[in-house]
Write a protein that holds these residues in place. Sequence first.
Motif, short mmCIF file in Angstrom:
data_model
loop_
_atom_site.label_atom_id
_atom_site.label_comp_id
_atom_site.label_asym_id
_atom_site.label_seq_id
_atom_site.Cartn_x
_atom_site.Cartn_y
_atom_site.Cartn_z
N ARG A 1 0.85 -1.20 0.00
CA ARG A 1 0.00 0.00 0.00
C ARG A 1 0.89 1.25 0.00
N PRO A 2 0.32 2.41 -0.27
CA PRO A 2 1.15 3.62 -0.33
C PRO A 2 2.02 3.84 0.90
N ASP A 3 1.49 3.56 2.09
CA ASP A 3 2.26 3.79 3.32
C ASP A 3 3.41 2.81 3.50
N ASP A 4 3.42 1.71 2.72
CA ASP A 4 4.49 0.72 2.82
C ASP A 4 5.72 1.11 2.01
N ILE A 5 5.61 2.10 1.18
CA ILE A 5 6.70 2.47 0.28
C ILE A 5 7.78 3.23 1.04
N VAL A 6 9.02 2.85 0.81
CA VAL A 6 10.17 3.51 1.42
C VAL A 6 10.70 4.55 0.42
N PRO A 7 10.49 5.85 0.67
CA PRO A 7 10.90 6.87 -0.31
C PRO A 7 12.37 6.79 -0.71
N GLU A 8 13.24 6.47 0.26
CA GLU A 8 14.68 6.43 -0.05
C GLU A 8 14.99 5.37 -1.11
N ARG A 9 14.21 4.31 -1.14
CA ARG A 9 14.43 3.26 -2.15
C ARG A 9 14.11 3.78 -3.55
N ILE A 10 13.06 4.59 -3.64
CA ILE A 10 12.68 5.17 -4.93
C ILE A 10 13.71 6.21 -5.36
N GLU A 11 14.18 7.00 -4.43
CA GLU A 11 15.11 8.08 -4.75
C GLU A 11 16.44 7.59 -5.28
N THR B 1 17.14 5.16 -11.01
CA THR B 1 17.17 6.03 -12.18
C THR B 1 15.84 5.99 -12.91
N HIS B 2 15.18 4.84 -12.87
CA HIS B 2 13.92 4.65 -13.61
C HIS B 2 13.00 3.75 -12.79
N ILE B 3 11.70 4.05 -12.81
CA ILE B 3 10.69 3.24 -12.14
C ILE B 3 9.71 2.72 -13.19
N HIS B 4 9.48 1.39 -13.19
CA HIS B 4 8.52 0.80 -14.11
C HIS B 4 7.35 0.23 -13.30
N LEU B 5 6.15 0.73 -13.60
CA LEU B 5 4.96 0.37 -12.84
C LEU B 5 4.05 -0.53 -13.67
N THR B 6 3.65 -1.65 -13.08
CA THR B 6 2.73 -2.56 -13.73
C THR B 6 1.45 -2.63 -12.90
N SER B 7 0.53 -3.51 -13.29
CA SER B 7 -0.76 -3.62 -12.61
C SER B 7 -0.58 -3.79 -11.10
N GLN B 8 -1.28 -2.96 -10.33
CA GLN B 8 -1.24 -2.99 -8.86
C GLN B 8 -2.32 -2.03 -8.37
N ARG B 9 -2.38 -1.81 -7.06
CA ARG B 9 -3.34 -0.83 -6.55
C ARG B 9 -3.07 0.53 -7.19
N PRO B 10 -4.08 1.17 -7.78
CA PRO B 10 -3.85 2.47 -8.41
C PRO B 10 -3.24 3.50 -7.46
N GLU B 11 -3.66 3.49 -6.19
CA GLU B 11 -3.13 4.47 -5.25
C GLU B 11 -1.65 4.21 -4.93
N THR B 12 -1.25 2.94 -4.97
CA THR B 12 0.17 2.61 -4.75
C THR B 12 1.00 3.04 -5.95
N ALA B 13 0.49 2.74 -7.14
CA ALA B 13 1.20 3.14 -8.36
C ALA B 13 1.35 4.66 -8.42
N SER B 14 0.29 5.38 -8.03
CA SER B 14 0.33 6.83 -8.07
C SER B 14 1.40 7.39 -7.13
N ARG B 15 1.47 6.83 -5.93
CA ARG B 15 2.50 7.32 -4.98
C ARG B 15 3.90 7.02 -5.49
N LEU B 16 4.11 5.84 -6.04
CA LEU B 16 5.42 5.49 -6.59
C LEU B 16 5.80 6.44 -7.72
N ALA B 17 4.84 6.73 -8.60
CA ALA B 17 5.12 7.62 -9.72
C ALA B 17 5.45 9.03 -9.23
N ARG B 18 4.73 9.48 -8.21
CA ARG B 18 4.97 10.83 -7.71
C ARG B 18 6.35 10.93 -7.03
N LEU B 19 6.69 9.94 -6.23
CA LEU B 19 8.00 9.95 -5.57
C LEU B 19 9.13 9.90 -6.60
#
Length: 295
Positions: A118-128, A131-149
């Motif tokens: 879920r969105p709260d499970d995401i560790v921002p430092e891991r995303i930061e 270089t590139h993030i590839h998002l596939t089918s998952q909870r839309p709210e989780t994908a949105s947070r990953l894309a924004r970070l």
Amino acid sequence: MVTVLTAGHVNWDVTLRVDNFPEPDGEAAIRLQRQSGGGSAANVATALAGLEVDTGLIGSIGDDDNGLLARRELEATGVSLDGLRIVEDADTAVKYILVDDAGEVAVLGNDGVNEAVRPDDIVPERIERATHIHLTSQRPETASRLARLASESGATVSVDPGRRLASRDYSDTIELADIIFLNDREVEAILEETYSVSEYSDRILAIKYGGDGAEVHTPTGSVHHPGFDIDPVDTTGAGDAFAAGFIATYLQTDDIERVLEFANACGALAASTEGARSAPTSSSVDALLAAQHEQ
């Protein structure tokens, strides 16, 4: 350092090769049965690793036997599993994939816990760090947070929403994406909504046509590649191999024709081999391209 992070489903696949897809009250003969890891995020991650890209995975599995098998298979490819959540007392998603003699695919399955992130499970430092993030089918709210970070950290973002696009709202994620992967059926689903292809003229839109190749629309123009003349064996995971090849090459060059040709070669090689994890290596893609250029 992880160059690409993929996020989404991690499954265990049971593939049944059948002589035909049975009609209601009908029957089909099973020619072959095999098991392996699956799920779009995991498939793209393993394909990228095979193309010698440092790759990590964000997703979730259960602590059951299928989850153990899926995790071991991913570890063997060299994919970083720091972002893989293991849910206690839960079942890993299992997909039963029917493949007919023409290589066409139908899927049955249970979701298990492949969307436990879920969105709260995401560790921002891991995303930061990516270089590139590839998002596939998952909870839309989780994908949105990953894309924004990812966007906030300066990473590029690609999204391949898959067959659930028609029933889920990924508009926030798509709005933040630099690259959008769709097949011809998914493009039709978008056009049935309020979207139009012209709305994506400020980013890269890659449309896959299976055996008929693919086309890419960019802010500076469009490119089409007819694909490769192969005998399809199993199209499971071919789109994931295409995405992996596209991303791997896109991170190295802005020559979109080269990017598309390489991606199509990856998809063709995957479709000519059994299983979703039949993603090609750099050497096998180079060999196919060299043979094609000699013709």
